[in-house]
Design a protein around this motif. Structure first.
Motif, PDB file in Angstrom:
ATOM      1  N   ASP A  33      30.746 113.102-103.239  1.00 33.53           N
ATOM      2  CA  ASP A  33      30.740 113.876-102.000  1.00 33.53           C
ATOM      3  C   ASP A  33      31.867 112.799-101.092  1.00 33.53           C
ATOM      4  O   ASP A  33      31.103 112.405-100.884  1.00 33.53           O
ATOM      5  CB  ASP A  33      29.730 114.402-101.155  1.00 33.53           C
ATOM      6  N   GLU A  34      32.447 112.827-100.854  1.00 32.72           N
ATOM      7  CA  GLU A  34      33.584 112.690-100.045  1.00 32.72           C
ATOM      8  C   GLU A  34      33.199 112.552 -98.402  1.00 32.72           C
ATOM      9  O   GLU A  34      33.185 112.293 -97.642  1.00 32.72           O
ATOM     10  CB  GLU A  34      34.973 112.740-100.053  1.00 32.72           C
ATOM     11  N   ARG A  35      31.946 114.028 -98.588  1.00 34.92           N
ATOM     12  CA  ARG A  35      32.264 114.358 -96.575  1.00 34.92           C
ATOM     13  C   ARG A  35      30.734 113.874 -96.738  1.00 34.92           C
ATOM     14  O   ARG A  35      29.882 113.273 -95.164  1.00 34.92           O
ATOM     15  CB  ARG A  35      31.309 115.307 -96.696  1.00 34.92           C
ATOM     16  N   GLY A  94      36.283  99.465-103.260  1.00 28.58           N
ATOM     17  CA  GLY A  94      35.459 100.071-103.372  1.00 28.58           C
ATOM     18  C   GLY A  94      35.875 101.704-103.581  1.00 28.58           C
ATOM     19  O   GLY A  94      36.224 101.404-102.358  1.00 28.58           O
ATOM     20  N   MET A  95      35.176 102.428-104.026  1.00 32.40           N
ATOM     21  CA  MET A  95      35.525 103.622-103.358  1.00 32.40           C
ATOM     22  C   MET A  95      34.700 104.394-102.452  1.00 32.40           C
ATOM     23  O   MET A  95      33.542 103.938-102.333  1.00 32.40           O
ATOM     24  CB  MET A  95      35.235 104.709-105.060  1.00 32.40           C
ATOM     25  N   ARG A  96      35.284 104.862-101.736  1.00 30.29           N
ATOM     26  CA  ARG A  96      34.805 105.629-100.321  1.00 30.29           C
ATOM     27  C   ARG A  96      34.178 106.980-100.912  1.00 30.29           C
ATOM     28  O   ARG A  96      34.162 108.130-101.454  1.00 30.29           O
ATOM     29  CB  ARG A  96      35.012 105.697 -99.343  1.00 30.29           C
ATOM     30  N   GLU A 100      17.106 103.664-103.617  1.00 27.22           N
ATOM     31  CA  GLU A 100      16.557 104.856-103.977  1.00 27.22           C
ATOM     32  C   GLU A 100      18.169 106.287-103.381  1.00 27.22           C
ATOM     33  O   GLU A 100      18.005 106.583-102.364  1.00 27.22           O
ATOM     34  CB  GLU A 100      16.053 105.403-104.457  1.00 27.22           C
ATOM     35  N   TYR A 101      19.126 107.283-104.378  1.00 28.03           N
ATOM     36  CA  TYR A 101      19.152 108.502-103.071  1.00 28.03           C
ATOM     37  C   TYR A 101      18.497 109.968-103.650  1.00 28.03           C
ATOM     38  O   TYR A 101      19.386 110.720-103.642  1.00 28.03           O
ATOM     39  CB  TYR A 101      20.993 108.093-103.750  1.00 28.03           C
ATOM     40  N   ASP A 102      17.461 109.761-104.359  1.00 24.97           N
ATOM     41  CA  ASP A 102      16.968 110.973-104.432  1.00 24.97           C
ATOM     42  C   ASP A 102      17.425 112.225-105.074  1.00 24.97           C
ATOM     43  O   ASP A 102      17.665 113.255-104.776  1.00 24.97           O
ATOM     44  CB  ASP A 102      16.088 111.110-103.082  1.00 24.97           C
ATOM     45  N   GLY A 103      18.447 111.514-106.031  1.00 22.45           N
ATOM     46  CA  GLY A 103      19.344 112.531-107.001  1.00 22.45           C
ATOM     47  C   GLY A 103      20.285 113.077-106.107  1.00 22.45           C
ATOM     48  O   GLY A 103      21.048 114.163-107.578  1.00 22.45           O
ATOM     49  N   THR A 104      21.078 111.937-105.203  1.00 17.08           N
ATOM     50  CA  THR A 104      21.652 112.181-104.962  1.00 17.08           C
ATOM     51  C   THR A 104      22.989 111.437-105.813  1.00 17.08           C
ATOM     52  O   THR A 104      23.063 110.312-106.480  1.00 17.08           O
ATOM     53  CB  THR A 104      22.520 111.820-103.787  1.00 17.08           C
ATOM     54  N   PRO A 105      23.897 112.454-106.842  1.00 15.84           N
ATOM     55  CA  PRO A 105      25.482 112.068-107.170  1.00 15.84           C
ATOM     56  C   PRO A 105      26.083 110.442-107.076  1.00 15.84           C
ATOM     57  O   PRO A 105      27.117 110.807-105.591  1.00 15.84           O
ATOM     58  CB  PRO A 105      25.869 113.446-107.468  1.00 15.84           C
ATOM     59  N   THR A 106      25.869 109.847-107.864  1.00 12.21           N
ATOM     60  CA  THR A 106      26.699 108.520-107.139  1.00 12.21           C
ATOM     61  C   THR A 106      27.020 107.993-108.154  1.00 12.21           C
ATOM     62  O   THR A 106      27.206 107.907-109.058  1.00 12.21           O
ATOM     63  CB  THR A 106      25.205 107.383-106.753  1.00 12.21           C
ATOM     64  N   ILE A 107      28.195 107.009-108.339  1.00 15.77           N
ATOM     65  CA  ILE A 107      28.793 106.389-109.065  1.00 15.77           C
ATOM     66  C   ILE A 107      28.544 104.921-108.566  1.00 15.77           C
ATOM     67  O   ILE A 107      29.139 104.495-106.942  1.00 15.77           O
ATOM     68  CB  ILE A 107      30.020 105.889-108.508  1.00 15.77           C
ATOM     69  N   ASN A 151      31.005 122.028 -85.207  1.00 20.30           N
ATOM     70  CA  ASN A 151      29.746 121.631 -85.730  1.00 20.30           C
ATOM     71  C   ASN A 151      29.891 120.738 -86.955  1.00 20.30           C
ATOM     72  O   ASN A 151      28.845 120.502 -87.021  1.00 20.30           O
ATOM     73  CB  ASN A 151      29.248 122.992 -85.670  1.00 20.30           C
ATOM     74  N   ASP A 152      30.731 120.731 -87.245  1.00 14.39           N
ATOM     75  CA  ASP A 152      31.433 120.297 -88.888  1.00 14.39           C
ATOM     76  C   ASP A 152      32.485 119.600 -89.114  1.00 14.39           C
ATOM     77  O   ASP A 152      32.709 119.717 -90.613  1.00 14.39           O
ATOM     78  CB  ASP A 152      31.426 121.464 -89.625  1.00 14.39           C
ATOM     79  N   LEU A 153      32.915 118.292 -88.415  1.00 17.60           N
ATOM     80  CA  LEU A 153      33.430 116.997 -88.567  1.00 17.60           C
ATOM     81  C   LEU A 153      33.391 116.385 -89.638  1.00 17.60           C
ATOM     82  O   LEU A 153      32.115 115.982 -89.698  1.00 17.60           O
ATOM     83  CB  LEU A 153      34.082 116.914 -87.202  1.00 17.60           C
ATOM     84  N   HIS A 154      34.378 115.978 -90.321  1.00 18.74           N
ATOM     85  CA  HIS A 154      34.002 114.769 -91.572  1.00 18.74           C
ATOM     86  C   HIS A 154      35.410 114.982 -92.154  1.00 18.74           C
ATOM     87  O   HIS A 154      36.242 115.202 -91.723  1.00 18.74           O
ATOM     88  CB  HIS A 154      33.066 116.404 -92.899  1.00 18.74           C
TER      89      HIS A 154
END
Length: 774
Positions: A371-373, A327-329, A304-311, A522-525
């Motif tokens: 979200d690709e991040r 598959g999609m990343r 379960e993803y707790d409302g996280t938008p998924t495909i 501090n925010d590498l992605h």
């Protein structure tokens, strides 16, 4: 010894020669058609394009006209033995030559040679049986060599023709057995052929339903792939030469089908072309990319993803590689249809087939974040990848002196050493994709072989396919000390909205792009960068396998049904498509009934809801009233003289068959079918009355023949002579009800019943119980 099927037949009295057909010629044509379809089936699995089907079809037409029809050409018996020896010698030579590659296909060729010789012999019964059996063996051989959709279509046609052939075999056998004329009116023969074709279609439909519902265990029989296990599709391996992906961009073969769903379970189509990520390539040297492999970690099968938008992606993948999946990343969870978790490469985030899963076509489901991040569980995070010194060196590695040359090229574009990673990415992508200086093409030509292929592309050629664009961007970013890697996979696909919405991804959709690490410390992605010109790529893809849109969608839908419900229809598929939904439906219905009956205030020891019970009873009563009213309204139509007249006028063609089917359906819905079955009882009473007085129906007699014998016996008895026409009247009514779907009216039923009772009474009076008509 079997004797040849005779051709000398007597014409029916009063028949017109122009409207007659020879039953045996029609039967021979059916057998030849069966053999031709079997040869086409086998041909689909051939590596060489020798035109066996066209040879068999031409020989069949020649034999039908010259050997079976005009009897001008026939192989003499003295040559039969020598011809057989020649065929066996040809088979032995081919078998010895192909033994190590395919020892089965030469056997199929032997069957073709024998069939060709049988075509031009005077037909004996065992020749025809042998040809039917050999055609069956050809289909078996074809099933071992082909899993194409066209094979499925031809297989259905073969089964249909096979059932019709066996029916025609019975007709010819009965004609030979009783010495009846083999030349019949064309209209009558067409009606009989149409009836056997409809019966065969019904049998085939029942067989298809049984195939879907009969419980099965293990894998389906047709699990072989078009690519031999252990081989790789060019462009998806651990080491790839620059330009190698271009070998599959001109191929229209299917790679996978993908159904997409959002987090609510609704069918989903992304606004942009989705990227189906495959293998990630890290190390580069002299025009060759190499994957840095590492340990694979199992993904969660489902969470379960707790409302996280998924495909969610439901994928059926052909055998392309022993390990790489698509598959999609970023992938959050994934498993095969039987629940085995998929694995994710720790070093490069490549989706991996579990070792416990057999090679071949694979069906699996993965959940990806929109979200690709979002970080992929099981893969090095972007922060770890950028800060771990050894891994960062791999992601920024550029051979010398190419690094210096690319830094000079970047400087000419205005990229300084102080530029941020986001600025470098934006400038370089715009330069390659949007400047108009570079064009997309599948043609490869080296201008200066003395320099690196990427530099030659940037400085001299300025044209190439996606792999050159992606490689150039990755190396230019690395020259700016931005970690980057090349990814090979697929982009987009042919969207199909027929019978479910899904993508059909083909080899021509193969694509390369770049993944880079950007952002402050501090925010590498990870970000996905696609530097390939969009319009140029779409123009090239449109030229590969171009078919009209609706035709392509129908073809893809048929292939999807063939692969999903025949080739890969195993225990898991049956559970998912048949038994699972049925079990869920009855479970939901049962829960709904219990919930409706037990909500509300408690009454006595239980909690029965009288309001829900009243509503359910009212609904049931309304449905029953509607059915009774519909039955009442349809009953006049079931006995409509207009519909009966149109059915009779249509005759035995397809239109008459469908009108008869409609009348039978109306009779079943209105209850007239039971009355018609009762109306047939008059014939049984008539036969029983004659048998009591010694006139017994022989097994080989048709009802019409029995009626003629009865009429002759009646004319010899004074009391029965006035009733000599009753047997023909009874049989006319029998044929009308049983074969013509022309139901009797109440007046007609009463009249024929009175005639049968009159015959019974006359027999009892004239002969008594001890005298005999025979």
């Amino acid at each position: 010894m079997s004797t040849p099927l005779s051709y000398a037949v007597a014409m029916p009295r009063g028949a017109e020669p122009g409207r007659l057909l020879d039953v045996r010629l029609v039967f021979f044509a059916t057998v030849y058609a069966l053999v031709s379809v079997a040869t086409f089936c086998m041909w689909l699995g051939e590596d060489e394009a020798f035109p066996y089907p066209w040879l068999v079809l031409s020989a069949a037409l020649a034999a039908l006209v010259l050997t079976d029809g005009r009897q001008l050409l026939a192989i003499p018996p003295v040559l039969t033995g020598w011809l057989a020896l020649g065929v066996l010698a040809l088979f032995a030579w081919e078998e010895l030559r192909e033994w190590q590659f395919d020892p089965v296909m030469p056997l199929g060729h032997l069957l073709i040679y024998l069939e060709l010789s049988f075509f031009f012999h005077r037909k004996k019964a065992w020749y025809l049986w042998a040809m039917v059996f050999m055609s069956f063996l050809q289909v078996v051989i074809a099933a071992l060599h082909s899993n194409k959709l066209l094979f499925g279509v031809l297989l259905a046609l073969y089964v249909l023709l096979g059932l019709v052939t066996l029916t025609q075999f019975l007709v010819v056998f009965e004609l030979e057995r009783h010495g009846r004329p083999g030349v019949v009116p064309a209209r009558r023969l067409a009606g009989a052929f149409s009836q056997s074709l409809r019966s065969a279609a019904v049998i085939l439909g029942i067989a298809a339903v049984l195939f879907l519902f009969i419980p099965r265990h293990g894998q389906a029989p047709w699990t072989q792939s078009q690519i031999v296990p252990g081989t790789h599709l060019s462009g998806f391996d651990e080491q790839i030469q620059l330009g190698q992906l271009g070998q599959i961009l001109e191929n229209d073969d299917e790679v996978m089908t993908v159904r997409l769903f959002d987090e609510m379970g609704h069918s989903y189509k992304p606004a942009d072309e989705p990227l189906w990520r495959g293998v990630a390539l890290t190390a580069y040297q002299a025009g060759r990319w190499r994957r840095i492999t590492g340990l694979g970690r199992p993904l969660a099968a489902r969470k379960e993803y707790d409302g996280t938008p998924t495909i969610r992606q439901e994928i059926r993948l052909q055998h392309l590689h022993r390990e790489i999946l698509f598959g999609m990343r970023p992938v959050l969870a994934g498993a095969t249809r039987d629940g085995t978790p998929l694995e994710l490469g720790q070093m490069d985030g490549t989706l991996i087939r579990p070792d416990s899963v057999e090679p071949g076509t694979l069906q699996y489901t993965i959940d990806s974040a929109r979200d690709e991040r979002t970080e992929q569980p099981g893969e090095y995070t972007a922060r770890v990848s950028a800060q771990e010194s050894g891994w960062r060196r791999r992601l920024t590695q550029v051979p010398e002196p190419l690094r210096g040359q690319l830094r000079e090229y970047n400087a000419s574009l205005g990229i300084s050493d102080e530029a941020t990673s986001e600025e470098s990415c934006g400038t370089l992508v715009a330069h390659l994709r949007d400047s108009g200086l570079f064009t997309y093409t599948l043609e490869e030509s080296v201008v200066d072989p003395s320099i690196d292929a990427v530099l030659d592309f940037l400085v001299n050629r300025k044209s190439g396919h996606c792999e050159y664009f992606a490689s150039s961007l990755a190396l230019m970013l690395r020259a700016q000390n931005v970690p980057a890697r090349v990814v090979n996979g697929f982009k987009g696909g042919d969207w199909n909205e027929l019978l479910g919405k899904f993508y059909v991804v083909r080899q021509k959709h193969a694509h390369s792009w770049v993944e880079a690490i950007v952002g402050p410390p501090n925010d590498l992605h990870w970000v996905t960068l696609d530097p390939t010109p969009v319009q140029g790529r779409q123009r090239v893809m449109a030229r590969v396998g171009g078919r009209p849109g609706l035709v392509r969608q129908l073809y893809d839908m048929s292939r999807n049904l063939w692969a999903g419900y025949v080739l890969n229809y195993n225990t898991n598929e049956q559970e998912a498509t048949v038994y699972g939904p049925l079990r869920q439906f009855f479970s939901d219905a049962s829960d709904a009934i219990r919930a409706a009956a037990h909500e509300g205030p408690a009454i006595g020891n239980g909690s029965f809801n009288w309001r829900a019970a009243a509503v359910a009873s009212t609904a049931a009563a309304t449905a029953l009233t509607f059915l009774l009213l519909a039955r009442r309204l349809l009953r006049p139509w079931s006995a409509s003289p207009v519909l009966e007249a149109r059915t009779r006028h249509a005759g035995g063609g397809w239109r008459g068959g469908w009108l008869a089917f409609v009348r039978r359906l109306l009779a079943l819905l209105t209850g007239r079918a039971r009355s018609d079955r009762g109306a047939l009882a008059f014939y049984e009473k008539f036969v029983a009355a004659l048998e009591r007085h010694g006139l017994t129906k022989q097994p080989a007699w048709t009802p019409r023949q029995f009626a003629r014998h009865a009429a002759e016996a009646f004319t010899q008895a004074p009391r029965l002579a006035p009733l000599a026409g009753v047997p023909d009247e009874v049989v006319d009514c029998l044929y009308r009800v049983r074969f013509g779907a022309r139901m009797l009216s109440e007046t007609e039923s009463e009249r024929i019943g009175e005639r049968v009772r009159a015959v019974t009474a006359a027999l009892d009076q004239a002969n008594g119980r001890r005298r005999s008509l025979g």
